[in-house]
Design a protein around this motif. Structure first.
Motif, short mmCIF file in Angstrom:
data_model
loop_
_atom_site.label_atom_id
_atom_site.label_comp_id
_atom_site.label_asym_id
_atom_site.label_seq_id
_atom_site.Cartn_x
_atom_site.Cartn_y
_atom_site.Cartn_z
N PRO A 1 0.82 -1.23 0.00
CA PRO A 1 0.00 0.00 0.00
C PRO A 1 0.85 1.27 0.00
CG PRO A 1 -0.80 -1.56 1.64
CD PRO A 1 0.53 -2.07 1.17
N LEU A 2 1.97 1.22 0.71
CA LEU A 2 2.88 2.37 0.76
C LEU A 2 3.45 2.65 -0.63
CD1 LEU A 2 3.77 4.06 3.25
CD2 LEU A 2 5.85 2.69 3.30
N ASN A 3 3.84 1.59 -1.34
CA ASN A 3 4.36 1.75 -2.69
C ASN A 3 3.32 2.36 -3.62
OD1 ASN A 3 7.13 0.75 -3.58
ND2 ASN A 3 6.56 -0.84 -2.13
N ALA A 4 2.09 1.88 -3.52
CA ALA A 4 1.02 2.38 -4.40
C ALA A 4 0.77 3.86 -4.15
CB ALA A 4 -0.25 1.57 -4.18
N GLU A 5 0.72 4.26 -2.88
CA GLU A 5 0.49 5.66 -2.55
C GLU A 5 1.66 6.53 -2.98
OE1 GLU A 5 -1.95 8.68 -0.42
OE2 GLU A 5 -2.32 6.69 -1.28
N TRP A 6 2.87 6.04 -2.75
CA TRP A 6 4.08 6.80 -3.07
C TRP A 6 4.18 7.09 -4.56
CZ3 TRP A 6 8.11 9.72 -1.92
CH2 TRP A 6 9.21 9.71 -2.77
N ARG A 7 3.88 6.11 -5.39
CA ARG A 7 4.03 6.30 -6.84
C ARG A 7 3.14 7.43 -7.35
NH1 ARG A 7 6.97 2.95 -9.83
NH2 ARG A 7 5.88 3.64 -11.72
N GLY A 8 2.00 7.62 -6.72
CA GLY A 8 1.12 8.69 -7.15
C GLY A 8 1.55 10.07 -6.69
N LEU A 9 2.50 10.12 -5.77
CA LEU A 9 2.94 11.39 -5.20
C LEU A 9 4.37 11.76 -5.56
CD1 LEU A 9 1.52 10.87 -1.59
CD2 LEU A 9 0.46 12.15 -3.45
N ALA A 10 5.11 10.82 -6.14
CA ALA A 10 6.54 11.01 -6.38
C ALA A 10 6.80 12.08 -7.44
CB ALA A 10 7.19 9.70 -6.79
N GLN A 11 7.68 13.00 -7.12
CA GLN A 11 8.10 14.04 -8.05
C GLN A 11 9.20 13.49 -8.96
OE1 GLN A 11 6.84 17.16 -8.03
NE2 GLN A 11 8.19 18.20 -9.46
N ASN A 12 9.16 13.85 -10.24
CA ASN A 12 10.22 13.52 -11.21
C ASN A 12 10.30 12.05 -11.58
OD1 ASN A 12 12.05 15.87 -9.34
ND2 ASN A 12 11.32 16.27 -11.41
N LEU A 13 9.28 11.27 -11.29
CA LEU A 13 9.32 9.86 -11.66
C LEU A 13 9.34 9.74 -13.18
CD1 LEU A 13 9.30 7.03 -10.40
CD2 LEU A 13 6.81 7.04 -10.61
N GLY A 14 10.35 9.04 -13.72
CA GLY A 14 10.51 8.90 -15.16
C GLY A 14 11.20 10.08 -15.82
N GLU A 15 11.70 11.02 -15.02
CA GLU A 15 12.32 12.22 -15.56
C GLU A 15 13.78 12.32 -15.15
OE1 GLU A 15 10.03 15.50 -14.13
OE2 GLU A 15 8.16 14.82 -15.05
N GLU A 16 14.48 13.25 -15.78
CA GLU A 16 15.87 13.51 -15.41
C GLU A 16 15.91 14.18 -14.04
OE1 GLU A 16 18.75 12.71 -17.21
OE2 GLU A 16 17.25 11.51 -18.27
N ILE A 17 16.86 13.76 -13.23
CA ILE A 17 17.00 14.33 -11.89
C ILE A 17 18.42 14.86 -11.69
CG2 ILE A 17 15.16 13.00 -10.84
CD1 ILE A 17 18.75 11.97 -10.16
N ASP A 18 18.54 15.77 -10.76
CA ASP A 18 19.84 16.31 -10.34
C ASP A 18 19.75 16.49 -8.84
OD1 ASP A 18 22.20 17.59 -9.90
OD2 ASP A 18 21.89 19.20 -11.35
N TRP A 19 20.08 15.43 -8.10
CA TRP A 19 19.91 15.42 -6.65
C TRP A 19 21.26 15.64 -5.97
CZ3 TRP A 19 17.00 10.12 -6.74
CH2 TRP A 19 15.67 10.31 -7.13
N THR A 20 21.24 16.34 -4.87
CA THR A 20 22.40 16.44 -4.00
C THR A 20 22.10 15.68 -2.73
OG1 THR A 20 22.99 18.61 -4.88
CG2 THR A 20 23.93 18.00 -2.77
N LEU A 21 22.82 14.59 -2.53
CA LEU A 21 22.62 13.72 -1.37
C LEU A 21 23.80 13.87 -0.43
CD1 LEU A 21 21.39 10.45 -3.13
CD2 LEU A 21 20.07 12.47 -2.50
N LEU A 22 23.63 14.67 0.60
CA LEU A 22 24.67 14.85 1.62
C LEU A 22 26.01 15.17 0.98
CD1 LEU A 22 23.71 11.89 3.98
CD2 LEU A 22 22.82 14.22 3.93
N GLY A 23 25.98 16.09 0.01
CA GLY A 23 27.21 16.56 -0.61
C GLY A 23 27.57 15.85 -1.90
N THR A 24 26.89 14.76 -2.24
CA THR A 24 27.15 14.02 -3.47
C THR A 24 26.05 14.30 -4.48
OG1 THR A 24 28.26 12.25 -2.25
CG2 THR A 24 27.51 11.75 -4.49
N THR A 25 26.43 14.62 -5.71
CA THR A 25 25.45 14.90 -6.75
C THR A 25 25.13 13.64 -7.54
OG1 THR A 25 26.21 17.18 -6.97
CG2 THR A 25 24.97 16.29 -8.80
N GLU A 26 23.86 13.37 -7.71
CA GLU A 26 23.39 12.22 -8.48
C GLU A 26 22.56 12.73 -9.66
OE1 GLU A 26 24.14 9.14 -8.05
OE2 GLU A 26 25.00 9.12 -6.03
N THR A 27 22.91 12.31 -10.86
CA THR A 27 22.16 12.69 -12.04
C THR A 27 21.78 11.45 -12.83
OG1 THR A 27 24.18 12.96 -13.34
CG2 THR A 27 23.34 14.92 -12.21
N GLY A 28 20.74 11.57 -13.65
CA GLY A 28 20.27 10.46 -14.47
C GLY A 28 18.77 10.51 -14.56
#
Length: 241
Positions: free
Chosen positions: A182-209
């Motif tokens: 149920p958590l997965n089902a709810e999350w997928r409807g609320l997730a930002q950028n799903l299926g899109e290009e991202i540019d995240w900074t995780l505790l000082g590390t940049t993740e792109t893709g």
């Protein structure tokens, strides 16, 4: 003057003021051995900051989806209190989006970062701006907003905090009773950028893709060219371990 928030049974509030940081205070209280369910909060005229202490009974990797429960709990809480035209979405690293613009975040820390060991505690923090950081220059940061800028000026911070804790508890109970589906089902409807290009900074590390989804434990799957890599939720843990 803010009213005192009302929490479900087994949750207890600890109010802070001024510049005191609930996220840091909650970790300190957890380290000292406070009970699970402590909600440390700092409700100001321009911000809502809070943190909840949890005491998992499973190993860290299985306990980390509590962060997703807190994120969905916040979305549900604000959705119940805000006007119907207010859209709330969630970024995988913890960011909150209101009507498409960034508006606060969730953070997470734990007693350690060993995925296969049960932690003594996990703390999830919430930070939400109520008014813009620079109200004299509206539009200076179009990708960032504040709650009251989005038609939510009638929402009292204590009511929103109370609702966040209640809705989070609902999702924790569902996760314990029904698993992660149920958590997965709810999350997928609320997730930002799903299926899109991202540019995240995780505790000082940049993740792109390309953010292609999550695994069964909500680790982010990010594809770059012909490679898909997994970013586990433990990658979001703050603190020195």
């Amino acid at each position: 003057m803010n009213k005192q928030p009302q929490f479900p049974p087994l949750f207890e509030g600890l109010a802070l003021s001024g510049a005191a940081d609930p996220f840091a205070k909650a970790q300190m209280q957890a380290t000292l051995g406070c009970d699970a369910g402590l909600v440390v909060h700092n409700l100001g005229a321009d911000h809502l900051r809070a943190a909840i202490v949890f005491a998992p009974e499973v190993v860290l990797s299985d306990a980390m989806p509590v962060l997703i429960c807190c994120a969905i709990g916040f979305q549900n809480a604000l959705g119940a209190l805000a006007p119907p035209e207010v859209a709330v979405h969630l970024e995988w690293p913890g960011g909150i989006r209101i009507n498409g613009a960034r508006c606060g975040r969730l953070r997470v820390a734990a007693a350690h970062n060993e995925a296969d060991t049960m932690p003594d505690w996990i703390v999830v923090g919430l930070e939400l701006p109520l008014i813009p950081g620079n109200p004299d220059m509206p539009g200076a940061t179009p990708d960032e907003t504040a709650l009251y800028e989005e038609g939510c000026v009638d929402i009292a911070p204590d009511d929103l905090l109370s609702a966040w804790v209640r809705h989070t508890l609902v999702w924790i109970n569902r996760m314990e009773a029904e698993g992660l589906k149920p958590l997965n089902a709810e999350w997928r409807g609320l997730a930002q950028n799903l299926g899109e290009e991202i540019d995240w900074t995780l505790l000082g590390t940049t993740e792109t893709g390309t953010f292609v989804g999550t695994d069964e434990r909500f680790g982010a799957l990010v594809r770059s060219e012909d490679t898909t890599r997994l970013l586990p939720l433990t990658a979001l843990l703050e603190g020195d371990h």
